[in-house]
Design a protein around this motif. Sequence first.
Motif, PDB file in Angstrom:
ATOM      1  N   LEU A 129     109.733  43.216  62.620  1.00 44.92           N
ATOM      2  CA  LEU A 129     109.989  42.195  63.635  1.00 44.92           C
ATOM      3  C   LEU A 129     109.452  42.619  65.002  1.00 44.92           C
ATOM      4  O   LEU A 129     108.819  41.818  65.703  1.00 44.92           O
ATOM      5  CB  LEU A 129     111.499  41.919  63.720  1.00 44.92           C
ATOM      6  CG  LEU A 129     112.129  41.251  62.493  1.00 44.92           C
ATOM      7  CD1 LEU A 129     113.635  41.146  62.662  1.00 44.92           C
ATOM      8  CD2 LEU A 129     111.512  39.878  62.258  1.00 44.92           C
ATOM      9  N   PHE A 130     109.697  43.861  65.370  1.00 46.58           N
ATOM     10  CA  PHE A 130     109.200  44.327  66.670  1.00 46.58           C
ATOM     11  C   PHE A 130     107.682  44.462  66.666  1.00 46.58           C
ATOM     12  O   PHE A 130     107.016  44.154  67.661  1.00 46.58           O
ATOM     13  CB  PHE A 130     109.855  45.664  67.030  1.00 46.58           C
ATOM     14  CG  PHE A 130     111.222  45.530  67.629  1.00 46.58           C
ATOM     15  CD1 PHE A 130     111.387  45.420  69.004  1.00 46.58           C
ATOM     16  CD2 PHE A 130     112.349  45.497  66.822  1.00 46.58           C
ATOM     17  CE1 PHE A 130     112.651  45.290  69.567  1.00 46.58           C
ATOM     18  CE2 PHE A 130     113.619  45.366  67.363  1.00 46.58           C
ATOM     19  CZ  PHE A 130     113.772  45.253  68.739  1.00 46.58           C
ATOM     20  N   ASP A 131     107.118  44.923  65.535  1.00 46.96           N
ATOM     21  CA  ASP A 131     105.661  45.067  65.448  1.00 46.96           C
ATOM     22  C   ASP A 131     104.972  43.716  65.523  1.00 46.96           C
ATOM     23  O   ASP A 131     103.894  43.589  66.113  1.00 46.96           O
ATOM     24  CB  ASP A 131     105.306  45.779  64.141  1.00 46.96           C
ATOM     25  CG  ASP A 131     103.820  46.094  64.029  1.00 46.96           C
ATOM     26  OD1 ASP A 131     103.299  46.804  64.913  1.00 46.96           O
ATOM     27  OD2 ASP A 131     103.184  45.637  63.065  1.00 46.96           O
ATOM     28  N   SER A 132     105.598  42.680  64.944  1.00 47.73           N
ATOM     29  CA  SER A 132     105.024  41.329  64.990  1.00 47.73           C
ATOM     30  C   SER A 132     104.958  40.794  66.414  1.00 47.73           C
ATOM     31  O   SER A 132     104.137  39.904  66.707  1.00 47.73           O
ATOM     32  CB  SER A 132     105.859  40.377  64.119  1.00 47.73           C
ATOM     33  OG  SER A 132     105.865  40.805  62.775  1.00 47.73           O
ATOM     34  N   ASN A 133     105.804  41.336  67.276  1.00 47.63           N
ATOM     35  CA  ASN A 133     105.812  40.908  68.679  1.00 47.63           C
ATOM     36  C   ASN A 133     105.199  41.955  69.606  1.00 47.63           C
ATOM     37  O   ASN A 133     105.463  41.950  70.809  1.00 47.63           O
ATOM     38  CB  ASN A 133     107.249  40.615  69.115  1.00 47.63           C
ATOM     39  CG  ASN A 133     107.834  39.383  68.429  1.00 47.63           C
ATOM     40  OD1 ASN A 133     107.546  38.256  68.801  1.00 47.63           O
ATOM     41  ND2 ASN A 133     108.654  39.608  67.404  1.00 47.63           N
ATOM     42  N   LEU A 143     105.812  45.033  69.948  1.00 52.91           N
ATOM     43  CA  LEU A 143     106.817  45.904  70.560  1.00 52.91           C
ATOM     44  C   LEU A 143     107.206  47.022  69.584  1.00 52.91           C
ATOM     45  O   LEU A 143     108.376  47.374  69.434  1.00 52.91           O
ATOM     46  CB  LEU A 143     108.059  45.090  70.951  1.00 52.91           C
ATOM     47  CG  LEU A 143     107.875  44.030  72.041  1.00 52.91           C
ATOM     48  CD1 LEU A 143     109.120  43.156  72.143  1.00 52.91           C
ATOM     49  CD2 LEU A 143     107.580  44.691  73.385  1.00 52.91           C
TER      50      LEU A 143
END
Length: 471
Positions: free
Chosen positions: A171-175, A177
């Motif tokens: 989830l963070f990598d997709s954004n 972050l």
Amino acid sequence: MSEHTPTSDPVVERSLRHSVRDAAAYSVMTGAGETYFSAFAVFLKASTAQVALLSSLPPLLGSFMQLLSAWWGHRRGIRKPLILAGVYLQAAAWLPLMLLPLLFPDHAVPLLIASVIIYHAAGHLATPQWSSMMGDLVPEQTRGRFFALRTRVASVMSFIALIAGGVILHLFDSNALTIAGYLVIFTIAALARLVSIYHLRCMDDPPRTGALFDLPAPRDLFRRVRHSAFARFSLFYAFMQFSVAIASPFFTVYMLRDLHFTYLMFMANTAASVLAQFLTLNMWGRISDRFGNRLILATTGLIIPLLPALWLFSADYWYLLAVQAFGGLVWAGFSLSAGNFIYDLVPSPKRATYVAYHNVLMGVGVFLGALLGGYLGMILPDQLTLGGDTYRWGSVLLGVFLISSLARLIVALTFIPQLREVREVPPMSVSGLIFRVSHVHAFAGVIFDVILPKRRKRGVNERHRGPSSGD
């Protein structure tokens, strides 16, 4: 708990319950945090050689803390204070591990390695005293089942934490972050270690007859290999870990860098192994209690050489999931039986020191194996020419995996015939064990253990009285 560890001592029973809860919290730490150390290094642009150092140098240097722990515990006559000192330090080690690579990005990978060294050293400080304490707490007749239960709880919590960590990173990598994702999962790991500390503090430290620090020097250990069952087993385990470490640090690199797996794909691949361990550990524990540990070591030790070679046949995602699940089943049996074998081989007064020496040998093996694997990953060609035909590797790391397989096979064929069962157990052949394991459905085993434990126990006792129980 009482179904698995019958004891008339309520203090021991309470301690074993806290031990299982400690395992659960500890496994959240390893599943959400330690599992992603290599992935974090790849994210920080670590080279193959640096990943090898990250996987091998911290365990090696940390293992020498076990000798310090055994010596200090004997000198001061303490056990639990050393355990708590190690785990408190390990919990604190998460702070520099998270922050230093971010504060000094030009030296991120060396600082990560240094932080992981502190992390492992702290854990190793506690290990021999913990092994000694657990050896005195767990009744010998149910040791296999208790540690199978404990490891199953650890496996399911590690599985859940592993999945949560992969989802968070995705989830963070997709954004864009990704670094924030690593901070979140490492914070979860640190908090889990604090929960683990609480349960360790609640455990009773039973009386012991002393932790004698009287092991021979390494050269004397080699001289006694022919006559010492402990020496033979320790050398077998160290050489096997050396052979395994030639390849083990680089599966993460292969998946994330060469196959371009997403964090979700990487998580699922790793989780397949953990899930297989959870589903089969109780079966391995029952076999260990009934037929001993040498049989399991021999069977799984002969299959382990096959595991890295299976990665050469296909890069298909679903195929590699199946390979990991099969590997989890095999490693569950090998790891459980190896741990129990130490308890069978070593008398209680010397257990902390012998475990320390054993783990130092293992640390040396892992270090040398990973260094060899890193070196091979840099020098192996990306293609081979045989009979005028040119064959290209999908990755040079596949050559490393093949060499690891060959080294494991040599170790297995050399040492396994020398291992002898310590306890008196009914005989069973390797082929008989493979037949038994292959005909036990993992999900059915879980249902029987959870829903019908008493009925299943009566059925097992009736079968054991039959003439075919030693097949």
